[in-house]
Design an enzyme around this catalytic site. Structure first.
Site, PDB file in Angstrom:
ATOM      1  N   GLY A 184      29.171   4.933 -32.336  1.00 28.91           N
ATOM      2  CA  GLY A 184      29.804   4.806 -31.031  1.00 28.91           C
ATOM      3  C   GLY A 184      30.781   3.656 -31.011  1.00 28.91           C
ATOM      4  N   ALA A 185      31.349   3.330 -32.182  1.00 30.20           N
ATOM      5  CA  ALA A 185      32.207   2.147 -32.316  1.00 30.20           C
ATOM      6  C   ALA A 185      33.475   2.217 -31.484  1.00 30.20           C
ATOM      7  CB  ALA A 185      32.564   1.930 -33.789  1.00 30.20           C
ATOM      8  N   MET A 219      31.080  -0.132 -25.237  1.00 31.42           N
ATOM      9  CA  MET A 219      30.037  -0.975 -25.801  1.00 31.42           C
ATOM     10  C   MET A 219      30.231  -1.142 -27.301  1.00 31.42           C
ATOM     11  SD  MET A 219      28.238  -2.242 -23.477  1.00 31.42           S
ATOM     12  CE  MET A 219      27.276  -3.066 -24.733  1.00 31.42           C
ATOM     13  N   ALA A 249      15.075   1.295 -26.754  1.00 26.58           N
ATOM     14  CA  ALA A 249      14.888   0.576 -25.491  1.00 26.58           C
ATOM     15  C   ALA A 249      15.884   1.073 -24.459  1.00 26.58           C
ATOM     16  CB  ALA A 249      15.066  -0.931 -25.695  1.00 26.58           C
ATOM     17  N   ASN A 291      17.232  -0.675 -22.196  1.00 26.35           N
ATOM     18  CA  ASN A 291      18.175  -1.743 -21.866  1.00 26.35           C
ATOM     19  C   ASN A 291      18.107  -2.796 -22.962  1.00 26.35           C
ATOM     20  OD1 ASN A 291      19.335  -4.202 -20.564  1.00 26.35           O
ATOM     21  ND2 ASN A 291      19.466  -2.870 -18.791  1.00 26.35           N
ATOM     22  N   HIS A 308      25.388   0.728 -10.489  1.00 24.64           N
ATOM     23  CA  HIS A 308      26.206   0.853 -11.688  1.00 24.64           C
ATOM     24  C   HIS A 308      27.600   1.376 -11.341  1.00 24.64           C
ATOM     25  CE1 HIS A 308      22.344   0.541 -13.849  1.00 24.64           C
ATOM     26  NE2 HIS A 308      23.084   0.137 -14.859  1.00 24.64           N
ATOM     27  N   LYS A 317      29.183   6.023 -14.771  1.00 31.55           N
ATOM     28  CA  LYS A 317      27.873   6.255 -15.378  1.00 31.55           C
ATOM     29  C   LYS A 317      27.436   7.688 -15.127  1.00 31.55           C
ATOM     30  CE  LYS A 317      23.240   4.256 -15.818  1.00 31.55           C
ATOM     31  NZ  LYS A 317      23.336   4.206 -17.294  1.00 31.55           N
TER      32      LYS A 317
END
Length: 263
Positions: A9-10, A14, A122, A124, A156, A160
């Site tokens: 996801g580069a 994020m 996780a 988050n 958010h 999102k």
């Protein structure tokens, strides 16, 4: 000896921050940067895409055989996770899954992968949010059967896709594990008085808010609120990098952010 890190996801928001922050980290060496097949960023240098200059790592759609990463951090989309997961399992590459929005079946597959390689999954990556998970559990235990209602509000940005956030769901699950009860997602119309066993979950969407979560414990006469506000995405990226450092070269198994924090 630097930790060899890879990102899935580069090309995303994020992913770009992960590349930028990892480049500044003297403990890390970026060895691979992946993005979805068909991405217009394929072939471009990951550092240039992230705005930090040339790093000699092109964005590709598949993980090369060499060099083998010590850990891969997945901050993509559910389908991106499921594409790279079998590669990590087959080559026994530890994987940090920071992506949210997976289906129940996909979550089962991620959990099962921990039998073959190290997996940290996780909802988050923020270190503070993961500390707040612990504080929420302590609060739920202390206030159990004492007449307190539990509600969760998450905010958010407008872009999102999943709702409620995976983080909000986890806060609710923590309360549910301690106190029992069931989720109520928003309220509309003449629904009657609130029952003692409800865990209200409310999602707000708008603007460019990177993430806020408020866990409310309230009763007649007083209220306690546990609040986290993300100022920018770097807190999530830094937490993911800390998880990657922790997970690198560890044996197969299921790990959590609590392990990273030593909780």
């Amino acid at each position: 000896m630097k930790i060899h890190i890879a990102f899935n996801g580069a090309g995303g928001r994020m992913g770009q921050r992960l590349v930028a922050l990892a480049r500044e980290d003297h403990d890390l060496k970026i060895v691979a940067a992946l993005d979805a097949p068909g991405s217009p960023l394929l072939g471009r240098d990951a550092g240039e895409v992230a705005g930090v200059g040339h790093i000699g790592v092109p964005i590709t759609s598949e993980l090369a055989l060499s060099p083998k990463p010590d850990c891969l951090i997945d901050f993509s989309a559910p389908e991106g996770t499921m594409t790279v997961l079998p590669v990590c399992v087959g080559r026994q590459i530890p994987i940090v899954v920071a992506t949210t929005g997976h289906t129940a079946k996909q979550k089962e597959e991620i959990e099962a992968a921990a039998h073959q390689t190290a997996v940290l999954f996780a909802p988050n990556m923020s270190l503070v949010v993961n500390l707040l998970f612990k504080l929420t559990k302590l609060t739920a235990e202390a206030l159990k059967d004492k007449g307190f209602d539990a509600e969760i509000v998450e905010r958010h940005h407008r872009f999102k896709k999943d709702s409620p956030s995976g983080t909000a769901v986890r806060f609710g699950e923590i309360i549910q594990e301690v106190q029992g009860g069931h989720f109520v997602h928003g309220r509309e119309g003449l629904v009657g008085e609130r029952t003692p066993h409800e865990i209200g979950v409310h999602a707000v969407r708008g603007g460019d808010n990177v993430g806020e979560h408020t866990i409310i414990f309230t009763t007649l006469g007083e209220t306690l609120e546990l609040v986290h506000k993300g100022h920018n995405r770097d807190s999530y990226a830094r937490g993911a990098l800390a998880a990657g450092k922790y997970l690198a070269n560890r044996p197969a198994g299921r790990y959590t952010m609590a392990d990273v924090l030593g909780l």
